[in-house]
Design a protein around this motif. Structure first.
Motif, mmCIF file in Angstrom:
data_model
loop_
_atom_site.group_PDB
_atom_site.id
_atom_site.type_symbol
_atom_site.label_atom_id
_atom_site.label_comp_id
_atom_site.label_asym_id
_atom_site.label_seq_id
_atom_site.Cartn_x
_atom_site.Cartn_y
_atom_site.Cartn_z
ATOM 1 N N PHE A 94 0.853 -1.193 0.000
ATOM 2 C CA PHE A 94 0.000 0.000 0.000
ATOM 3 C C PHE A 94 0.887 1.241 0.000
ATOM 4 O O PHE A 94 1.633 1.488 0.936
ATOM 5 C CB PHE A 94 -0.945 -0.024 1.190
ATOM 6 C CG PHE A 94 -1.788 -1.264 1.228
ATOM 7 C CD1 PHE A 94 -2.467 -1.692 0.089
ATOM 8 C CD2 PHE A 94 -1.884 -2.023 2.374
ATOM 9 C CE1 PHE A 94 -3.227 -2.848 0.099
ATOM 10 C CE2 PHE A 94 -2.647 -3.191 2.397
ATOM 11 C CZ PHE A 94 -3.310 -3.599 1.254
ATOM 12 N N ALA A 95 0.760 2.023 -1.075
ATOM 13 C CA ALA A 95 1.738 3.073 -1.346
ATOM 14 C C ALA A 95 1.709 4.215 -0.333
ATOM 15 O O ALA A 95 2.703 4.893 -0.141
ATOM 16 C CB ALA A 95 1.504 3.628 -2.748
ATOM 17 N N HIS A 96 0.569 4.418 0.327
ATOM 18 C CA HIS A 96 0.436 5.588 1.211
ATOM 19 C C HIS A 96 0.745 5.268 2.666
ATOM 20 O O HIS A 96 0.568 6.103 3.543
ATOM 21 C CB HIS A 96 -0.972 6.153 1.097
ATOM 22 C CG HIS A 96 -2.036 5.175 1.529
ATOM 23 N ND1 HIS A 96 -2.154 3.915 0.989
ATOM 24 C CD2 HIS A 96 -2.996 5.274 2.461
ATOM 25 C CE1 HIS A 96 -3.163 3.301 1.564
ATOM 26 N NE2 HIS A 96 -3.688 4.084 2.468
ATOM 27 N N MET A 97 1.156 4.040 2.938
ATOM 28 C CA MET A 97 1.367 3.637 4.328
ATOM 29 C C MET A 97 2.821 3.235 4.540
ATOM 30 O O MET A 97 3.487 2.776 3.622
ATOM 31 C CB MET A 97 0.541 2.386 4.640
ATOM 32 C CG MET A 97 -0.920 2.602 4.713
ATOM 33 S SD MET A 97 -1.652 0.998 5.073
ATOM 34 C CE MET A 97 -3.355 1.491 4.975
ATOM 35 N N SER A 98 3.258 3.332 5.805
ATOM 36 C CA SER A 98 4.582 2.825 6.144
ATOM 37 C C SER A 98 4.570 1.305 5.992
ATOM 38 O O SER A 98 3.506 0.680 5.952
ATOM 39 C CB SER A 98 4.945 3.203 7.574
ATOM 40 O OG SER A 98 4.158 2.461 8.479
ATOM 41 N N VAL A 149 7.985 4.427 3.671
ATOM 42 C CA VAL A 149 6.917 4.011 2.759
ATOM 43 C C VAL A 149 7.544 3.178 1.636
ATOM 44 O O VAL A 149 8.737 3.283 1.372
ATOM 45 C CB VAL A 149 6.140 5.210 2.171
ATOM 46 C CG1 VAL A 149 5.327 5.893 3.241
ATOM 47 C CG2 VAL A 149 7.069 6.172 1.476
ATOM 48 N N GLN A 161 -3.429 -2.388 -5.894
ATOM 49 C CA GLN A 161 -3.672 -1.996 -4.506
ATOM 50 C C GLN A 161 -4.946 -2.654 -3.989
ATOM 51 O O GLN A 161 -4.994 -3.163 -2.876
ATOM 52 C CB GLN A 161 -3.795 -0.469 -4.419
ATOM 53 C CG GLN A 161 -2.548 0.266 -4.843
ATOM 54 C CD GLN A 161 -1.488 0.267 -3.746
ATOM 55 O OE1 GLN A 161 -1.745 0.684 -2.634
ATOM 56 N NE2 GLN A 161 -0.309 -0.210 -4.062
ATOM 57 N N VAL A 172 -7.609 1.916 1.871
ATOM 58 C CA VAL A 172 -6.546 1.819 0.875
ATOM 59 C C VAL A 172 -6.778 2.742 -0.326
ATOM 60 O O VAL A 172 -5.907 3.519 -0.704
ATOM 61 C CB VAL A 172 -6.381 0.358 0.388
ATOM 62 C CG1 VAL A 172 -5.366 0.278 -0.739
ATOM 63 C CG2 VAL A 172 -5.965 -0.539 1.545
ATOM 64 N N GLN A 213 -5.500 7.325 -0.978
ATOM 65 C CA GLN A 213 -4.590 7.595 -2.098
ATOM 66 C C GLN A 213 -5.251 8.500 -3.126
ATOM 67 O O GLN A 213 -4.642 9.438 -3.634
ATOM 68 C CB GLN A 213 -4.149 6.281 -2.748
ATOM 69 C CG GLN A 213 -3.329 5.418 -1.813
ATOM 70 C CD GLN A 213 -2.756 4.193 -2.525
ATOM 71 O OE1 GLN A 213 -2.109 4.308 -3.553
ATOM 72 N NE2 GLN A 213 -2.989 3.033 -1.963
ATOM 73 N N ARG A 257 -5.311 12.186 -2.082
ATOM 74 C CA ARG A 257 -4.035 12.878 -2.287
ATOM 75 C C ARG A 257 -3.859 13.314 -3.729
ATOM 76 O O ARG A 257 -3.369 14.396 -4.003
ATOM 77 C CB ARG A 257 -2.877 11.950 -1.919
ATOM 78 C CG ARG A 257 -2.554 12.028 -0.451
ATOM 79 C CD ARG A 257 -1.848 10.770 -0.008
ATOM 80 N NE ARG A 257 -2.441 10.351 1.253
ATOM 81 C CZ ARG A 257 -1.742 10.135 2.346
ATOM 82 N NH1 ARG A 257 -0.444 10.249 2.310
ATOM 83 N NH2 ARG A 257 -2.342 9.795 3.457
ATOM 84 N N ALA A 265 4.724 10.887 0.905
ATOM 85 C CA ALA A 265 4.592 9.644 0.141
ATOM 86 C C ALA A 265 5.962 9.138 -0.278
ATOM 87 O O ALA A 265 6.206 7.951 -0.364
ATOM 88 C CB ALA A 265 3.702 9.868 -1.081
ATOM 89 N N GLU A 319 9.028 10.048 1.217
ATOM 90 C CA GLU A 319 10.014 9.849 2.271
ATOM 91 C C GLU A 319 9.505 9.055 3.455
ATOM 92 O O GLU A 319 10.273 8.557 4.256
ATOM 93 C CB GLU A 319 10.505 11.212 2.776
ATOM 94 C CG GLU A 319 11.350 11.940 1.763
ATOM 95 C CD GLU A 319 11.622 13.351 2.226
ATOM 96 O OE1 GLU A 319 11.399 13.635 3.412
ATOM 97 O OE2 GLU A 319 12.049 14.155 1.398
ATOM 98 N N GLY A 320 8.189 8.970 3.556
ATOM 99 C CA GLY A 320 7.630 8.225 4.674
ATOM 100 C C GLY A 320 7.663 9.033 5.939
ATOM 101 O O GLY A 320 8.247 10.103 6.009
ATOM 102 N N SER A 321 7.020 8.523 6.964
ATOM 103 C CA SER A 321 6.982 9.239 8.235
ATOM 104 C C SER A 321 8.238 8.900 9.009
ATOM 105 O O SER A 321 8.359 7.835 9.586
ATOM 106 C CB SER A 321 5.741 8.822 9.004
ATOM 107 O OG SER A 321 5.589 7.430 8.930
#
Ligand SMILES: Nc1ncnc2c1ncn2[C@@H]1O[C@H](COP(=O)(O)OP(=O)(O)O)[C@@H](O)[C@H]1O
Ligand SMILES: [Mg+2]
Lengths: 249, 276
Positions: free
Chosen positions: A96-100, A140, B170, B188, B192, B195, B270, B272-274
């Motif tokens: 899932f592209a939007h999640m870690s 991600v 997805q 899911v 997305q 965004r 999206a 770099e991630g958190s």
């Protein structure tokens, strides 16, 4: 047949068409508990479709598909529940592209299995550890290499404690140097007794882990044998030709 | 990670000659613009638009308070209208993506209808027809509701294009994990899709904001309506319109900036991630 002999996955005379194209022609196969079955065959022979009918990502026209002896439900919660018991690993990872990565692993356990979030996280970290991407948990998917993504995707499937795992060409989208790391995770899974149905062209891997090899062409199962017998002495001319083309590569 | 703007993707970066040419034409354009502006200002001076009586009331606090109250109403109407448009648009999008044929047909028809009819007609409908039904909404709702209705079809289509842009894989991955279609949509697909379409949604917010300038029709005291009061009180058309135009431009500029920031930030998270 006694309980212990009930196959985990069983297809009986399955037929499927895409319009005029007869993609699966009277396909029957079974995978017993702990067995590793490799499907091999030229592109377009119906391998992916076969895989996808097992958890009903594709519907079938006739025949029967049984999971642990029970027919695959047609829709709704029952179908979702069955899918949750069968892990699937895709050629293109489909994280899932939007999640870690961590959230990728906990989503379904929390949402479907109702496992408490904290517990799900702990288990997810253990799984990521096992496939060697624990240090990537907070990132991600786009930040990971293909090999790391595929290993994370395998961990995501494992987080659901599946009864069997389906792999549809899990290394075909990878750069050559990353194929090994994914195959070694799969080899380890096989040695731990996971029931697996694997579409792959990696012959060395197949010989190493498969209990049986199934050769498909034109929507039909052409032959089925132990890996050594199949790779040394393929019975059908089609299999001989196919093996020649991939060996010449 | 470097950000690639659409401009970078469409054009190759200019070489030294092209740079010279660009500088030349930019300079020329600026000179022409300055000349035009000078001409306009001169014309205003000639016709006496700079006379003190047209401008002196802007020195008064009450004038600004009056305009400020109007601005607040405008913002309130635009935000409320956009929120309603988002909810309606979301429902219409869900309806259009359903398997149920009737639901799909009704949603499609409503989307096409609201997109096709000019906002002004909806406003006149609320102004002239609705009160005759016995339901008497306040002036605020008489401008906010038609603006919302007029925008909801566009919002629905924007959201739908976002949903369609989410790769099929997805959905399949979520299905294979045992998520039901509703759960996977909210967990899911929609996050997305949302965004992807934030810029279009903010563009629509700007349109709603501009549509609310029709509030004078239903005598709702928004910025435009209050401006008109000032105009008739002081007989000062040009100065008031100029000031009000600047206010609208500033707000829309601000909204566009926010939109750009938001889009950039979301793309960055999206990418770099958190990083906790
Ligand atoms: N959704 C679809 N619609 C129509 N034809 C399809 C679809 N999916 C696969 N096919 C066709 O079915 C055949 C088998 O495809 P597939 O199962 O993907 O083969 P393989 O995985 O062995 O390469 C191919 O000819 C392919 O073009
Ligand atoms: Mg395939």
């Amino acid at each position: 047949m006694s309980q212990s002999e009930t196959p985990v996955i069983e297809l009986k005379n399955v037929n499927k068409h895409f319009g005029d194209l007869h993609v699966l022609q009277d396909v029957s196969l079974s995978v017993k508990k702990g067995e590793v079955v490799v499907i091999i065959g030229p592109s377009g022979s119906g391998k992916s479709t076969l895989c996808r009918t097992i958890n009903r990502l594709e519907t079938i026209d006739s025949g029967e598909i049984l999971i642990e002896g029970e027919p695959v439900p047609q829709e709704g919660r029952k179908l979702a529940e069955l899918r949750s018991r069968i892990g699937m690993v895709f050629q293109s990872f489909n994280l899932f592209a939007h999640m870690s990565i961590l959230d990728n692993l906990t989503l379904a356990p929390v949402d479907v299995l109702k496992i408490p979030r904290k517990e799900a996280r702990e288990e997810a970290m253990k799984l990521l550890e096992r496939v060697g991407v624990a240090d990537q948990a907070k990132k991600v998917p786009a930040q990971l290499s293909g090999g790391q993504q595929q290993r994370a995707a395998i961990a995501r499937a494992l987080a659901m404690h599946p009864k069997a795992m389906l792999f549809d060409e899990p290394t075909s989208a990878l750069d050559p140097e990353m194929i090994g790391e994914v195959l070694s995770v799969m080899t380890e899974l096989a040695s731990e007794g996971m029931t697996m149905l694997i579409v792959t062209h990696e012959m060395n891997f197949a010989r190493q882990v498969a209990d049986r090899v199934i050769f498909m062409d034109g929507g039909k199962i052409i032959e089925e044998n132990t890996p050594d017998a199949f790779f040394e002495h393929p019975a059908s001319e089609r299999a001989q030709n196919f093996l020649k083309t991939i060996r010449d590569h | 990670m470097t950000q690639t703007s659409i401009r970078d993707m469409l054009y190759e970066s200019p070489g030294p000659k092209a740079k010279k040419r660009i500088r030349f034409f930019t300079g020329l354009a600026l000179i022409l613009l300055a000349a035009l502006l000078a001409l306009v200002i001169r014309q205003f001076a000639v016709t006496g638009q700079f006379a003190e009586k047209y401008w002196s009331f802007f020195a008064r606090f009450t004038t600004w308070r009056f305009l400020g109250e109007g601005l607040l109403t405008t913002l309130e109407a635009a935000l409320t209208g956009s929120a309603i448009a988002f909810i309606l648009g979301f429902l219409l999008m869900r309806g259009k993506l359903r398997r149920n044929r009737i639901l799909r047909a009704v949603s499609t028809a409503l989307i096409e209808f609201t997109r096709g009819v000019p906002t002004l007609l909806f406003i006149y409908f609320f102004f002239l027809v609705v009160p005759k039904t016995g339901w008497k909404p306040s002036a605020f709702w008489k401008i906010t509701l038609p603006c919302a209705i007029s925008a909801c079809g566009v919002v629905a289509e924007a959201l739908r294009s976002g949903v369609n842009a989410v790769p099929r894989g997805q959905t399949e991955a979520a299905l294979s994990l045992g998520l039901t279609e509703t759960r996977l949509f909210y967990k899911v697909v929609f996050p997305q899709a949302f965004r992807f379409v934030i810029p279009s949604l903010i563009a629509e917010l700007v349109i709603v904001l501009k549509d609310t300038t029709f509030a004078y029709i239903v005598t709702c005291a928004d910025l435009m309506q209050n401006a008109k009061v000032l105009i008739s009180n002081y007989d000062a058309m040009l100065s008031v319109y100029l000031v009000v135009a600047v206010i609208y431009i500033l707000i829309n500029y601000l909204l566009n900036k926010i939109s750009d920031r938001l889009a950039l930030k979301l793309r960055r998270t999206a990418a770099e991630g958190s990083k906790a």
